[in-house]
Write a protein that holds these residues in place. Sequence first.
Motif, PDB file in Angstrom:
ATOM      1  N   SER A 122       0.819  -1.223   0.000  1.00  0.00           N
ATOM      2  CA  SER A 122       0.000   0.000   0.000  1.00  0.00           C
ATOM      3  C   SER A 122       0.847   1.265   0.000  1.00  0.00           C
ATOM      4  O   SER A 122       0.590   2.213   0.748  1.00  0.00           O
ATOM      5  CB  SER A 122      -0.946   0.002   1.210  1.00  0.00           C
ATOM      6  OG  SER A 122      -1.763  -1.148   1.212  1.00  0.00           O
ATOM      7  N   VAL A 123       1.845   1.300  -0.887  1.00  0.00           N
ATOM      8  CA  VAL A 123       2.718   2.476  -1.005  1.00  0.00           C
ATOM      9  C   VAL A 123       2.915   2.822  -2.487  1.00  0.00           C
ATOM     10  O   VAL A 123       4.037   2.930  -2.974  1.00  0.00           O
ATOM     11  CB  VAL A 123       4.081   2.253  -0.303  1.00  0.00           C
ATOM     12  CG1 VAL A 123       3.926   2.271   1.207  1.00  0.00           C
ATOM     13  CG2 VAL A 123       4.725   0.932  -0.750  1.00  0.00           C
ATOM     14  N   THR A 124       1.831   3.035  -3.201  1.00  0.00           N
ATOM     15  CA  THR A 124       1.934   3.281  -4.639  1.00  0.00           C
ATOM     16  C   THR A 124       2.732   4.543  -4.957  1.00  0.00           C
ATOM     17  O   THR A 124       3.313   4.665  -6.032  1.00  0.00           O
ATOM     18  CB  THR A 124       0.538   3.393  -5.279  1.00  0.00           C
ATOM     19  OG1 THR A 124      -0.162   4.502  -4.698  1.00  0.00           O
ATOM     20  CG2 THR A 124      -0.264   2.122  -5.054  1.00  0.00           C
ATOM     21  N   GLY A 125       2.757   5.515  -4.020  1.00  0.00           N
ATOM     22  CA  GLY A 125       3.488   6.758  -4.267  1.00  0.00           C
ATOM     23  C   GLY A 125       4.971   6.683  -3.988  1.00  0.00           C
ATOM     24  O   GLY A 125       5.699   7.637  -4.273  1.00  0.00           O
ATOM     25  N   TRP A 126       5.438   5.572  -3.431  1.00  0.00           N
ATOM     26  CA  TRP A 126       6.867   5.455  -3.133  1.00  0.00           C
ATOM     27  C   TRP A 126       7.696   5.220  -4.388  1.00  0.00           C
ATOM     28  O   TRP A 126       8.864   5.565  -4.439  1.00  0.00           O
ATOM     29  CB  TRP A 126       7.108   4.317  -2.128  1.00  0.00           C
ATOM     30  CG  TRP A 126       6.784   4.683  -0.719  1.00  0.00           C
ATOM     31  CD1 TRP A 126       5.988   5.712  -0.288  1.00  0.00           C
ATOM     32  CD2 TRP A 126       7.251   4.015   0.454  1.00  0.00           C
ATOM     33  NE1 TRP A 126       5.915   5.719   1.079  1.00  0.00           N
ATOM     34  CE2 TRP A 126       6.692   4.686   1.564  1.00  0.00           C
ATOM     35  CE3 TRP A 126       8.070   2.915   0.686  1.00  0.00           C
ATOM     36  CZ2 TRP A 126       6.933   4.296   2.878  1.00  0.00           C
ATOM     37  CZ3 TRP A 126       8.314   2.517   1.984  1.00  0.00           C
ATOM     38  CH2 TRP A 126       7.754   3.203   3.077  1.00  0.00           C
ATOM     39  N   ARG A 127       7.114   4.573  -5.379  1.00  0.00           N
ATOM     40  CA  ARG A 127       7.772   4.274  -6.653  1.00  0.00           C
ATOM     41  C   ARG A 127       9.041   3.460  -6.451  1.00  0.00           C
ATOM     42  O   ARG A 127      10.149   3.854  -6.823  1.00  0.00           O
ATOM     43  CB  ARG A 127       8.099   5.565  -7.439  1.00  0.00           C
ATOM     44  CG  ARG A 127       6.980   6.578  -7.539  1.00  0.00           C
ATOM     45  CD  ARG A 127       5.626   5.980  -7.891  1.00  0.00           C
ATOM     46  NE  ARG A 127       5.637   5.254  -9.155  1.00  0.00           N
ATOM     47  CZ  ARG A 127       5.045   4.062  -9.319  1.00  0.00           C
ATOM     48  NH1 ARG A 127       4.449   3.453  -8.310  1.00  0.00           N
ATOM     49  NH2 ARG A 127       5.081   3.484 -10.477  1.00  0.00           N
ATOM     50  N   VAL A 128       8.879   2.285  -5.876  1.00  0.00           N
ATOM     51  CA  VAL A 128       9.982   1.340  -5.714  1.00  0.00           C
ATOM     52  C   VAL A 128       9.568   0.006  -6.321  1.00  0.00           C
ATOM     53  O   VAL A 128       8.666  -0.664  -5.816  1.00  0.00           O
ATOM     54  CB  VAL A 128      10.364   1.156  -4.229  1.00  0.00           C
ATOM     55  CG1 VAL A 128      11.497   0.132  -4.097  1.00  0.00           C
ATOM     56  CG2 VAL A 128      10.776   2.484  -3.606  1.00  0.00           C
ATOM     57  N   GLY A 129      10.206  -0.343  -7.421  1.00  0.00           N
ATOM     58  CA  GLY A 129       9.945  -1.615  -8.081  1.00  0.00           C
ATOM     59  C   GLY A 129      11.226  -2.407  -8.202  1.00  0.00           C
ATOM     60  O   GLY A 129      12.306  -1.943  -7.819  1.00  0.00           O
ATOM     61  N   TYR A 130      11.123  -3.620  -8.727  1.00  0.00           N
ATOM     62  CA  TYR A 130      12.339  -4.416  -8.939  1.00  0.00           C
ATOM     63  C   TYR A 130      12.139  -5.428 -10.048  1.00  0.00           C
ATOM     64  O   TYR A 130      11.019  -5.808 -10.387  1.00  0.00           O
ATOM     65  CB  TYR A 130      12.800  -5.090  -7.641  1.00  0.00           C
ATOM     66  CG  TYR A 130      11.795  -5.992  -6.953  1.00  0.00           C
ATOM     67  CD1 TYR A 130      11.658  -7.337  -7.298  1.00  0.00           C
ATOM     68  CD2 TYR A 130      10.996  -5.500  -5.923  1.00  0.00           C
ATOM     69  CE1 TYR A 130      10.761  -8.167  -6.646  1.00  0.00           C
ATOM     70  CE2 TYR A 130      10.095  -6.318  -5.262  1.00  0.00           C
ATOM     71  CZ  TYR A 130       9.971  -7.659  -5.629  1.00  0.00           C
ATOM     72  OH  TYR A 130       9.078  -8.470  -4.977  1.00  0.00           O
ATOM     73  N   ILE A 131      13.273  -5.834 -10.612  1.00  0.00           N
ATOM     74  CA  ILE A 131      13.307  -6.754 -11.752  1.00  0.00           C
ATOM     75  C   ILE A 131      14.214  -7.930 -11.407  1.00  0.00           C
ATOM     76  O   ILE A 131      15.336  -7.736 -10.924  1.00  0.00           O
ATOM     77  CB  ILE A 131      13.865  -6.049 -13.005  1.00  0.00           C
ATOM     78  CG1 ILE A 131      13.050  -4.798 -13.342  1.00  0.00           C
ATOM     79  CG2 ILE A 131      13.900  -7.011 -14.197  1.00  0.00           C
ATOM     80  CD1 ILE A 131      13.751  -3.875 -14.336  1.00  0.00           C
ATOM     81  N   LEU A 132      13.740  -9.132 -11.684  1.00  0.00           N
ATOM     82  CA  LEU A 132      14.536 -10.343 -11.539  1.00  0.00           C
ATOM     83  C   LEU A 132      14.805 -10.902 -12.931  1.00  0.00           C
ATOM     84  O   LEU A 132      13.871 -11.090 -13.718  1.00  0.00           O
ATOM     85  CB  LEU A 132      13.798 -11.397 -10.706  1.00  0.00           C
ATOM     86  CG  LEU A 132      13.128 -10.934  -9.406  1.00  0.00           C
ATOM     87  CD1 LEU A 132      12.371 -12.102  -8.762  1.00  0.00           C
ATOM     88  CD2 LEU A 132      14.142 -10.345  -8.445  1.00  0.00           C
TER      89      LEU A 132
END
Length: 396
Positions: free
Chosen positions: A240-250
Motif C-alpha cells: 500500500s505504497v503506490t506513491g513510493w515508486r519502488v519496483g524491482y526486476i529479476l
Amino acid sequence: MTQVGKQRISDKANQFTESVIREMTRVALQYGAVNLAQGFPDFPCPPELKRAAIEAIEEDINQYAITWGDKAFRHAIADKVKWYLDLNIDPERQITVTCGSTEAMAAVMLATLNPGDEVIVFEPYYENYGPDAILASATPRYVSLHPPEWTFDAAELRQAFNERTKAIIINTPHNPTGKVFTREELTLIAELCHQWDVLVFTDEIYEHILYDGTQHITMATLPGMAERTVTINGLSKTYSVTGWRVGYILANPELTGAIRKVHDFLTVGAPAPLQRAGVAAMQLPISYYQELAKLYQQKRNQILQILDTVEIPYFVPQGAYYVFADIAKFGYQNDVEFATYLIKEIGVAVVPGSSFFAQSQTGNNFIRFCFSKQPETLAKAGERLIKLQSTSSIAK
C-alpha cells in the motif's frame, strides 16, 4: 525563402494517448466523485514501513543508492522470493531496483527489443504495455482473453508467434479482469517460448492479492523458463505504497546487465530511504500476507454486493483488486459516455474499458472498478450507485 517547419512531436508519441486511468482521477477530483478508478489504496501502509522510512531519513540515507539498488534491499528481495516463489536469485547479479514497476517494464523493453521485433500482449491489458513496446520501437501483437473466464484460444496464441516475436507479456494476477493464469496456460506459453526462442516479461505486482484459494504461479519456476523470464514486481500494491515508486526486476545475469544500463540512464536510481524501508517490507512475516488476503477478500465481497444491489453485471476476480463489469445492458453509446455519466451525475469514478484494448470499440461494453479502498469509501460509492436503480435516463 519560406522555411519548412519541422515535425516537433515524435512519431512514437503520436501513437498513444495520455493515461486514461490517471485522467479519471483528475476528473474525479474535479467533480468530487468517489474514486474507484485509479488503483491505489486510501488506507495506511504497514507501520513497520513508515518507521523504517523515517529512520532511514533520520540516518541521512538521502543520497544516491547504488544505481541498481540498495544492497540491503536487494538481499532482502532475494530472501523473500526464495521463500515465496522458490526462486534462487543472486542479489548481486540478478536484481535491478527501479522507480516502480512502471519504469521496470519500460527499462526491460528498451534493454531487449529492437525495431521490427514483436511483443505479444494479452488483451485486455494494463494500458502501459502497448506504449512501452512502441517506445522501444517494437510492435505489439495482441491476443484476446475471452470472457467470462478470460481465457485465451490456444490456436490464436500459436498463430501470434513467428520469427519476429521477441517477447510475450504476462500479467498475473491480471489487471483489469482479475484473472490468474493457470499452470496449464503458463505451460503452453512456455512451450511456445522455447519453440520460438522468446522471452517472457511477467508483471506480478498483485502476487499476494488472491481469492478463493487461487494459487499464484510465477513463470520463472516452470522447467527451462528461469533463463528466459524477466519477473517484474514492486512495493506498491502489496504494501500500500503506490506513491513510493519502488519496483524491482529479476532476470538472468546477461539480461540484468543490459537492464541495469538502461535503468541507469532512465532514472539513475529509486529513492534511497524508501529502498531501505523496503527491507522492512521484505521481512514482514507470512501472517502479514495472510491477513492481506483476508482484508482484500472482504473488500471484494463488499464491492460485489454493491454491484449485485445495483444490478451491474461483473466478472468475479480471482486476484488483484479490480472488478471488470459489463455495461452492455444500459444502452449507452460507449464506455466513456457511461463513465462520464457516473462521475458527473452519480458521483463515482471508474475506468472506461476501452483504455484496456488496442481497438477502443472492443472495450465499449466494459468498465473497471477498483476496490482497494476503506469500507467507508466503498459504502459511500454504494450509496451513490444506488441512484442507478431509480434513474430512468440510464436506459436508452
